[in-house]
Design an enzyme around this catalytic site. Structure first.
Site, PDB file in Angstrom:
ATOM      1  N   THR A  80      76.768 114.918 126.929  1.00 32.29           N
ATOM      2  CA  THR A  80      76.678 115.630 125.872  1.00 32.29           C
ATOM      3  C   THR A  80      75.237 115.998 125.663  1.00 32.29           C
ATOM      4  O   THR A  80      74.329 115.384 126.172  1.00 32.29           O
ATOM      5  CB  THR A  80      76.964 114.747 124.613  1.00 32.29           C
ATOM      6  N   LEU A 113      74.064 109.421 122.694  1.00 29.57           N
ATOM      7  CA  LEU A 113      75.117 110.707 123.119  1.00 29.57           C
ATOM      8  C   LEU A 113      75.491 110.588 124.477  1.00 29.57           C
ATOM      9  O   LEU A 113      74.852 109.664 125.446  1.00 29.57           O
ATOM     10  CB  LEU A 113      74.028 111.928 123.051  1.00 29.57           C
ATOM     11  N   ASP A 114      76.684 110.866 124.817  1.00 32.29           N
ATOM     12  CA  ASP A 114      77.230 110.713 126.243  1.00 32.29           C
ATOM     13  C   ASP A 114      76.303 111.479 127.216  1.00 32.29           C
ATOM     14  O   ASP A 114      75.802 112.184 126.973  1.00 32.29           O
ATOM     15  CB  ASP A 114      78.575 111.329 126.285  1.00 32.29           C
ATOM     16  N   TYR A 115      76.551 110.963 128.606  1.00 28.95           N
ATOM     17  CA  TYR A 115      75.963 111.448 129.474  1.00 28.95           C
ATOM     18  C   TYR A 115      76.082 113.095 129.620  1.00 28.95           C
ATOM     19  O   TYR A 115      75.012 113.673 129.969  1.00 28.95           O
ATOM     20  CB  TYR A 115      76.672 110.727 130.961  1.00 28.95           C
TER      21      TYR A 115
END
Ligand code: URA
Length: 236
Positions: free
Chosen positions: A107, A103-105
């Site tokens: 998200t 998951l992105d930073y």
């Protein structure tokens, strides 16, 4: 490890009965029949009994974390940013746990972590197309025709995204909340899909992976998966 101990660790038979399997010539190591009880094997040797693979039973760890924003999905970061591993505390110190996918930073939401590399590969393999469900917030009202474009697929890096499901959950006069279900896991896929129609994602949370749901798990906290959740993932 001695062959009889190894076979016992695989759940094949007791150590004594395993000795018998060896002396009866029913055991092969890397394709060669062995009959000596002095044989030692390593974890990555291919051991078979009557042609069936014998692998040690490990008690793997399977966790679900509600990742907050501001953490990176990696086991360590050379830039010193906070990693999701820090949220697990010290209960699993020394265990080789790693995140499944990313998951992105910025998200938040459902992240699986495990020691089970096979399972991790299966879940992440594009062939399995496990669905991921996200709650997305966008400023202003998003029109149906915009959403329809995303549902049909948009081109990212020269490759069209697969069809996906998008449902409007609410619009409060300022923000549209949507549920987006995708079967792929391309880099920053949801954010880039919306960028392709000139919309910026201002909030992104994963709430489901296949049949697994984040439910009421608090932000920044984790729990062990239930046996039926592990079974579900293993059947994939
Ligand atoms: N899509 C994104 O854009 N970011 C994520 O973290 C997950 C899916």
């Amino acid at each position: 490890m001695r062959i009889n101990k190894y076979l016992a660790a695989c759940g094949f038979a007791s150590r004594r009965a395993s000795e018998q399997l060896v002396t009866d010539g029913r055991v092969k190591v890397n394709g060669k029949t062995i009959t000596s009880l002095a044989t030692s094997v390593e974890e990555d040797d291919m051991v078979t009994v009557d042609g069936k693979r014998a692998q040690p039973i490990h008690k793997h760890i399977y966790l679900m974390l509600n990742k907050p924003k501001g953490y990176i999905t990696t086991t360590s970061d050379e830039k010193g940013r906070k990693t999701v591993m820090e949220l697990l505390g010290n209960k699993f110190e020394g265990k080789r746990i790693f995140p499944v996918g990313r998951l992105d930073y910025d998200t938040e939401g459902l992240l699986l972590l495990t020691t089970d590399g096979d399972l991790c590969n299966r879940i992440s393999h594009p062939r399995n197309e496990i669905t991921k469900t996200y709650v997305v917030k966008i400023e202003n009202e998003v029109r149906e025709e915009e959403l329809e474009k995303l549902r049909q697929g948009v081109v990212l890096d020269g490759v069209k995204t697969k069809r996906c499901r998008i449902t409007v959950l609410s619009f409060d006069g300022k923000i549209t909340r949507l549920e987006v279900v995708i079967g792929e896991g391309r880099n920053r896929q949801v954010r880039r899909m919306f960028e392709s129609i000139n919309r910026e994602v201002i909030f992104l949370k994963r709430v489901g992976v296949g049949e697994l749901k984040l439910g009421g798990l608090g932000r920044g906290t984790w729990r062990e998966l239930k046996p039926r959740e592990i079974e579900y993932l293993q059947k994939m």
